[in-house]
Scaffold this active site. Structure first.
Site, PDB file in Angstrom:
ATOM      1  N   GLU A 152       0.830  -1.220   0.000  1.00  0.00           N
ATOM      2  CA  GLU A 152       0.000   0.000   0.000  1.00  0.00           C
ATOM      3  C   GLU A 152       0.859   1.263   0.000  1.00  0.00           C
ATOM      4  OE1 GLU A 152      -3.150  -0.204  -0.603  1.00  0.00           O
ATOM      5  OE2 GLU A 152      -2.923  -2.384  -0.523  1.00  0.00           O
ATOM      6  N   HIS A 155       1.782   2.216  -3.344  1.00  0.00           N
ATOM      7  CA  HIS A 155       0.730   2.891  -4.119  1.00  0.00           C
ATOM      8  C   HIS A 155       0.793   4.410  -3.926  1.00  0.00           C
ATOM      9  CE1 HIS A 155      -1.711  -0.172  -5.996  1.00  0.00           C
ATOM     10  NE2 HIS A 155      -1.916  -0.830  -4.869  1.00  0.00           N
TER      11      HIS A 155
HETATM   12 NI    NI Z   1      -2.702  -2.750  -4.631  1.00  0.00          NI
END
Ligand code: NI
Length: 174
Positions: A152, A155
């Protein structure tokens, strides 16, 4: 009222851009984004969602990892010490104390539905973030949860897990 937002898929430019740090106090708009992200994540069998995946270019994550795997594509068996990471919104997260040791494991992503691949990640780390009230929070994580947090975190900085797959023969249909 919370909304379910469309999740951007592979090829959307926002998935490959650096997200901006959030400033406090949060605006009503950013608080609404957080609510919509929670609703959107709960509407999937995913365990976490980063704001850029729903078109919001901010450093904000929602994580909700249960004790037992919610779908077959998750394998918690490689992490016998796995503990739940209950529903949390993480604003401006940072990672530190990353272990030297890295472990390979399967990852999948709501932005690449139907696929998975093997990625090497640090076994353990400390994650620091701010909650929605602007209070600093910290959590040490290892194993599967550390993997999700690294995925994450990527991201928020324009990197998708597929770019980290070393052996591309592991990039496969689920
Ligand atoms: Ni993802």
């Amino acid at each position: 009222m919370s909304q379910i937002l469309p999740i951007l898929k592979a090829g959307s430019p926002l998935l490959y851009q650096q997200a901006k740090a959030v400033t406090f106090p949060l605006t009503p708009e950013t608080l609404a984004h957080a609510r919509h992200m929670i609703a959107t994540l709960k509407n999937t069998d995913g365990l976490a969602l980063a704001a850029p995946q729903v078109g919001i270019p901010l450093q904000m994550l929602v994580i909700n990892i249960p004790q037992t795997a919610p779908a077959k594509r998750y394998d918690f068996s490689s992490d016998p010490d796995h503990k739940a990471f209950p529903l949390t919104v993480l604003v401006n997260p940072t990672l530190s104390h990353l272990s030297e040791e890295k472990i390979d494991g399967w990852e999948s992503c709501l932005s690449f539905p139907g696929y998975r691949g093997k990625v090497s990640r640090h076994r353990s780390l400390q994650c620091d973030w701010f909650d929605l009230d602007g209070k600093p929070q910290s959590q040490k994580c290892d194993g599967f949860n550390a993997r999700v947090i690294q995925h994450e975190f990527d991201h928020l900085h324009g990197t998708v897990y597929v770019e980290r797959i070393k052996d591309f023969s592991t990039f496969t249909f689920i």
